[in-house]
Design an enzyme around this catalytic site. Structure first.
Site, PDB file in Angstrom:
ATOM      1  N   CYS A   1      93.686  81.721  22.275  1.00 47.94           N
ATOM      2  CA  CYS A   1      94.597  81.238  23.019  1.00 47.94           C
ATOM      3  C   CYS A   1      93.761  80.969  24.485  1.00 47.94           C
ATOM      4  O   CYS A   1      92.932  81.424  24.618  1.00 47.94           O
ATOM      5  CB  CYS A   1      95.869  81.805  23.441  1.00 47.94           C
TER       6      CYS A   1
ATOM      7  N   CYS B   1      97.960  78.323  20.729  1.00 44.76           N
ATOM      8  CA  CYS B   1      98.425  77.510  21.715  1.00 44.76           C
ATOM      9  C   CYS B   1      97.720  76.262  21.570  1.00 44.76           C
ATOM     10  O   CYS B   1      96.545  75.883  21.193  1.00 44.76           O
ATOM     11  CB  CYS B   1      98.308  78.223  23.123  1.00 44.76           C
TER      12      CYS B   1
ATOM     13  N   CYS C   1      89.111  73.842  21.731  1.00 47.29           N
ATOM     14  CA  CYS C   1      88.308  74.214  20.548  1.00 47.29           C
ATOM     15  C   CYS C   1      89.104  73.993  19.230  1.00 47.29           C
ATOM     16  O   CYS C   1      89.560  74.563  18.615  1.00 47.29           O
ATOM     17  CB  CYS C   1      88.249  75.939  20.621  1.00 47.29           C
TER      18      CYS C   1
END
Length: 139
Positions: A9, A81, A88
């Protein structure tokens, strides 16, 4: 041999930390969980608190940079998230990438009780996802 799962995240402070702690506590016979962020901060105290409520201690975990895991052989990457997924969308060497978005409990405002309720709700959603995704035995 345990499969390696990396939860990512943005800040590696709550969602990915809770996921790492739960996988290692609940499914350590099959998985080794890790977490990282696109930015390094700290493990949020309320994340530690709500995990303690269910008997899982994540107080020893620390916020880690994504780059720390580039040389690991990661089986599954889970972005938890939308921000992490945007930065990424793929991870070097990962055999599988999963994206699921949970609200950021750190963004909750109001009293501590209101904030805790948000952390609990997100924790429970993460646990449910992990149980569904990783709880089934490999065939």
């Amino acid at each position: 041999m345990k499969r390696k799962v990396l939860f990512i995240c943005t800040h590696n402070s709550a969602r990915s930390q809770m996921a790492e702690g739960y996988v290692n506590a609940r499914y350590s016979d099959r998985y080794e969980g890790f977490s990282a962020g696109t930015e390094v901060t700290r493990v949020h105290p309320l994340a530690i608190r709500v995990m303690n409520e269910i008997g899982i201690d994540i107080s020893h975990q620390k916020s880690k940079e994504l780059e720390e895991f580039f040389d690991y052989e990661i089986d599954t990457v889970v972005t938890v998230c939308d921000g992490a997924n945007a930065v990424c969308p793929m991870f070097p060497g990962a055999k599988e990438t999963i994206h699921v978005s949970f609200p950021d409990p750190s963004s909750a405002t109001g009293t501590e009780d209101i904030q805790l309720e948000m952390f609990r709700r997100v924790r429970d959603d993460i646990l449910s996802f992990i149980d569904q995704q990783f709880g089934k035995k490999d065939t």
